[in-house]
Write a protein that holds these residues in place. Structure first.
Motif, PDB file in Angstrom:
ATOM      1  N   MET A 112       1.499   3.542  12.083  1.00 25.20           N
ATOM      2  CA  MET A 112       1.615   1.935  11.820  1.00 25.20           C
ATOM      3  C   MET A 112       1.008   1.909  10.316  1.00 25.20           C
ATOM      4  O   MET A 112       1.601   1.161   9.484  1.00 25.20           O
ATOM      5  N   PHE A 113      -0.021   2.534  10.016  1.00 29.71           N
ATOM      6  CA  PHE A 113      -0.542   2.354   8.492  1.00 29.71           C
ATOM      7  C   PHE A 113       0.427   2.964   7.537  1.00 29.71           C
ATOM      8  O   PHE A 113       0.641   2.522   6.425  1.00 29.71           O
ATOM      9  N   LEU A 114       0.916   4.133   7.759  1.00 35.11           N
ATOM     10  CA  LEU A 114       2.031   4.836   6.999  1.00 35.11           C
ATOM     11  C   LEU A 114       3.148   3.981   6.832  1.00 35.11           C
ATOM     12  O   LEU A 114       3.712   3.769   5.597  1.00 35.11           O
ATOM     13  N   ASP A 115       3.578   3.340   7.935  1.00 33.36           N
ATOM     14  CA  ASP A 115       4.680   2.320   7.886  1.00 33.36           C
ATOM     15  C   ASP A 115       4.353   1.209   7.015  1.00 33.36           C
ATOM     16  O   ASP A 115       5.352   0.918   6.277  1.00 33.36           O
ATOM     17  N   SER A 116       3.299   0.830   7.023  1.00 35.18           N
ATOM     18  CA  SER A 116       2.986  -0.374   6.357  1.00 35.18           C
ATOM     19  C   SER A 116       3.104  -0.125   4.881  1.00 35.18           C
ATOM     20  O   SER A 116       3.256  -0.831   3.925  1.00 35.18           O
ATOM     21  N   ILE A 117       2.557   1.082   4.353  1.00 37.26           N
ATOM     22  CA  ILE A 117       2.584   1.629   2.959  1.00 37.26           C
ATOM     23  C   ILE A 117       3.858   1.468   2.508  1.00 37.26           C
ATOM     24  O   ILE A 117       4.577   1.188   1.220  1.00 37.26           O
ATOM     25  N   ASP A 118       4.637   1.981   3.463  1.00 37.96           N
ATOM     26  CA  ASP A 118       6.064   2.185   2.961  1.00 37.96           C
ATOM     27  C   ASP A 118       6.872   0.770   2.907  1.00 37.96           C
ATOM     28  O   ASP A 118       7.618   0.456   1.872  1.00 37.96           O
TER      29      ASP A 118
ATOM     30  N   LYS B 158       0.446   5.549  -5.170  1.00 39.55           N
ATOM     31  CA  LYS B 158      -0.594   4.833  -4.792  1.00 39.55           C
ATOM     32  C   LYS B 158      -1.336   4.535  -6.069  1.00 39.55           C
ATOM     33  O   LYS B 158      -2.106   3.470  -6.212  1.00 39.55           O
ATOM     34  N   ASN B 159      -1.541   5.539  -6.814  1.00 36.68           N
ATOM     35  CA  ASN B 159      -2.239   5.547  -8.268  1.00 36.68           C
ATOM     36  C   ASN B 159      -1.661   4.308  -8.918  1.00 36.68           C
ATOM     37  O   ASN B 159      -2.648   3.650  -9.708  1.00 36.68           O
ATOM     38  N   ALA B 160      -0.422   4.239  -8.985  1.00 34.59           N
ATOM     39  CA  ALA B 160       0.150   3.288  -9.908  1.00 34.59           C
ATOM     40  C   ALA B 160      -0.132   1.884  -9.351  1.00 34.59           C
ATOM     41  O   ALA B 160      -0.496   0.956 -10.220  1.00 34.59           O
TER      42      ALA B 160
END
Length: 746
Positions: free
Chosen positions: A240-246, A583-585
């Motif tokens: 769910m966390f990875l999906d939230s980032i996407d 992420k860095n951007a």
């Protein structure tokens, strides 16, 4: 989000959990001591629980555990040293200098160590006064540490009983804030949007999400049980966390030229329909967040498939009757929005299923990134502290301000001889922050909250004679104080003042009136000292740091662009590196935005080139959004046959971004020539577009749609348009930086 949902969010948040945990951890032993008549002798115990518990910030289990142990040991030493030497004023001055500098400077090691430093300063402040321990210094220090150990035991027990609770609370909050970001996006589709106001709201929301993502990354990627020894629940939480980032990237990359969009379609209902559906999607994401926070399964509020099909049918009807060879490109833009909505819809449906924590949801789970690359790094080497022993360091300047503030506060406490003089030093310690804007805000909230708390406390004591309702009010005010401490300092300050007054009433009711007066007087004195110190002693104004943030944003965007654009030249795409650079951007963009927001709270004389800086923040945001949009196509499409055309465009954009960086670095380059150069035109795409328009004109839309190049042309037109937008934004940034450079030279 309606008020009921906001209330649900607060009730299930980690902020309220922290408030309840600290309150019960303090009240339970206090009631036991009161029962045996030893509370006044053991008052340092609940104080130790409160202060040591204040260092327990969200993070991985082992870091929270270690921080608590370090805090207990450090505070014990500080309490002993201060207690034994407090009768010698000249030694207290030396202690203020040593402790003030050291415990403020340790903030270079991050927020967790900074919290330990602040609590150690508060322990020092409390032990300067005889109110706490009298002559039994070691005994009081031991009792204080025992209170900290009691909190440590409470933390360990709760961690074993509820190992995933904090992750669920933070992840749920992440989805709620993500839903708010999408709801802001929805406002762009309604009539007459205020673009500046919406942009400022989006920037603020992205800063909130950036902080939340950092906390979640640290916890998830540093918890071995989740990364390597995962259970079904931990796998789904990670998923769910990875999906939230996407999903965040998908929302970010849905940036459009909204002015053109409204020009082309304002006379139709399609934009309003899209806006309404996006609002529904935002509500669904927030519903998922509340469910994750609370630990129950979420259910859709709306029929998303039917709602999306309604949007699609409206688009197809309008396209059938109104699209022609002249407005074809506008309809391509609208088609891309519809594709984005379809993607977000599928992600939301998947997340609804994930909240049930069923094994089949995570059966295909695989961590596709290197966790170590995405974990915030913190080096604790002593050289970092030594490297900051310079006036060039903002941390060192802050430490000097805190130290001088404490010295001034201690002198004031001796001069005015008020009953609780240590409150002056306590006010200074908690108000002074590295950023002037935060210090200013906390100062206002501290004074306002103290006055309101004293007023409400006086009314409670005047109107209520019974001890039981007063005790309940004290508990409620404690819970509110430590629940709102990090989200609304005014409410926290009001509640802290209220429970302090009520606790003094229970301990020493005869002197509560003097306590009311002392609280106001000491707070006002401390706030005045903090304001003067923050304004005139080695201030660090945000405009002196924005140059570095601008350069970091440019560099991060350029690296992000280069890896995405390389795919269109035929190179393979490294997903791990792509996500790391993304992420860095996003972090660089959020840092720049945060820096600019702080500038708005500073004195007018320090707000230089604000219009240009605001334009640069806006263009940086759009640049990241357009690159994110380009990355979506880079991850799914292969158009190698156009690599030569794209490569020419990429080289030109790289030159533009480099020229912008050169201006920040003060290098004299050929930026004026680069601005005048136009982006190489994609001749093959121009020819395809001309053929497509000719087909529509000659054959009609229905027959022209049967052409196999329709989908390819739609994709290529969008990709080419994104390259053009990135180039335009890069040139805009060069022009903005040239204006800033000229203004500074003048």
């Amino acid at each position: 989000m309606n008020y009921l949902d906001e209330f649900k969010k607060f009730i299930s948040s980690h902020y309220l959990s922290t408030g309840v945990r600290l309150t019960l951890g303090t009240i339970i032993p206090s009631l036991i001591f009161h029962h045996y008549g030893i509370l006044s002798d053991w008052i340092a115990f609940p104080l130790g629980t409160l202060l040591i518990g204040g260092t327990d910030n969200p993070g991985p289990y082992h870091r929270r555990r270690n921080a608590l142990l370090v805090a207990i040991a450090t505070c014990f030493l500080v309490a002993c040293i201060t207690g034994y030497l407090r009768h010698f004023h000249f030694i207290i001055f030396l202690e203020i200098i040593v402790f003030g500098m050291f415990f403020s400077l340790v903030g270079v090691y991050g927020n967790r160590v900074n919290s330990i430093g602040l609590i150690s300063l508060l322990v020092f402040v409390f032990n300067i006064d005889d109110h706490l321990s009298g002559d039994m210094v070691f005994r009081t220090a031991a009792i204080f540490s025992a209170g900290g150990i009691w909190y440590f035991i409470l933390f360990m027990v709760l961690q074993k009983l509820l190992p995933y609770k904090l992750i669920q609370q933070l992840l749920g909050e992440n989805f709620v804030e993500l839903g708010k970001l999408l709801s802001i996006k929805a406002d762009y589709y309604f009539a007459k949007p205020d673009y500046d106001e919406l942009f400022n709201r989006m920037v603020h929301q992205q800063v909130i999400l950036r902080e939340n993502h950092e906390n979640l990354r640290e916890i998830l990627f540093k918890t071995r049980e989740i990364v390597t020894e995962s259970t079904t629940k931990s796998r789904i939480l990670m998923l769910m966390f990875l999906d939230s980032i996407d999903l965040f990237e998908r929302i970010l990359n849905s940036q459009q030229n909204y002015a053109n969009l409204h020009r082309a379609f304002d006379h139709t209902k399609v934009l309003r329909l899209f806006g309404t559906y996006i609002t529904w999607l935002a509500a669904e994401i927030q519903q998922i967040g509340l469910a994750v926070q609370s630990g129950y399964a979420s259910h859709p509020r709306h029929d998303l498939d039917e709602a999306f099909n309604k949007c699609q049918r409206a688009f197809e009807r309008m396209r059938e009757h109104k699209m022609n060879h002249d407005n074809m490109e506008d309809f391509i833009m609208l088609r891309q929005i519809l594709n984005s909505l379809q993607d977000v819809t599928e992600r939301v449906k998947k997340l609804h299923r994930a909240t049930k924590y069923e094994a089949d949801v995570s059966k295909d789970y695989k961590l596709t990134v290197e966790a170590e690359d995405f974990t915030p790094k913190q080096d604790y080497h002593p050289r970092i502290l030594l490297d900051n022993l310079s006036l060039k360091s903002s941390h060192f300047r802050h430490a000097v301000r805190v130290t001088l503030g404490l010295l001034a506060g201690y002198i004031a406490s001796l001069f005015f001889a008020v009953g609780h003089g240590y409150w002056i030093l306590l006010t200074i310690a908690v108000i002074l922050k590295p950023a002037f804007s935060i210090t200013k805000q906390r100062n206002i909230h501290r004074i306002g909250g103290t006055i309101l708390g004293v007023t409400v406390g006086f009314l409670f004591l005047y109107l209520i004679d019974e001890s039981t309702p007063l005790f309940i009010l004290m508990m409620v005010s404690m819970i509110l104080a430590y629940s709102f401490l990090k989200i609304n300092y005014f409410v926290a300050s009001t509640s802290i003042t209220l429970y302090v007054i009520l606790s003094f009433h229970f301990l020493n009711p005869q002197h509560v009136t003097a306590v009311l007066q002392d609280r106001v007087v000491d707070t006002v004195i401390g706030s005045l000292i903090a304001y003067i110190i923050s304004s005139y002693v080695l201030p660090v104004w945000e405009h002196s740091q924005i140059k570095q943030y601008m350069k970091e944003a440019l560099d991060a965007n350029r690296k992000y662009f280069d890896i995405v654009a390389a795919k269109f030249t035929g190179k393979q795409l490294d997903i791990n590196e792509l996500k790391l650079l993304r992420k860095n951007a996003i972090i660089a963009m959020a840092n720049l935005s945060d820096n600019f927001q702080k500038m708005l709270s500073e004195p007018k004389r320090q707000q230089m080139n604000m219009e240009e800086y605001h334009q640069f923040v806006a263009t940086s945001h759009m640049l990241t959004s357009y690159i994110a949009s380009l990355s979506t196509y880079a991850q799914t499409l292969e158009y190698v046959e156009f690599s030569v055309e794209f490569e020419m465009m990429i080289r030109q954009i790289d030159r533009q971004l480099q020229a912008a960086t050169d201006i920040i670095d003060g290098k004299t380059g050929n930026s004026l020539e680069i601005v005048r150069e136009s982006l190489p035109q994609n001749q093959r795409l121009v020819e395809l577009l001309a053929d497509r328009k000719k087909q529509i004109k000659e054959l009609g839309i229905e027959k022209a749609d049967q052409s196999p190049v329709r989908k390819m042309l739609s994709d290529l037109k969008t990709i080419n348009g994104l390259f053009e937008l990135i180039s335009t934004i890069s040139i805009d940034e060069i022009k903005i930086l040239q204006k800033i450079k000229t203004a500074k030279a003048a």
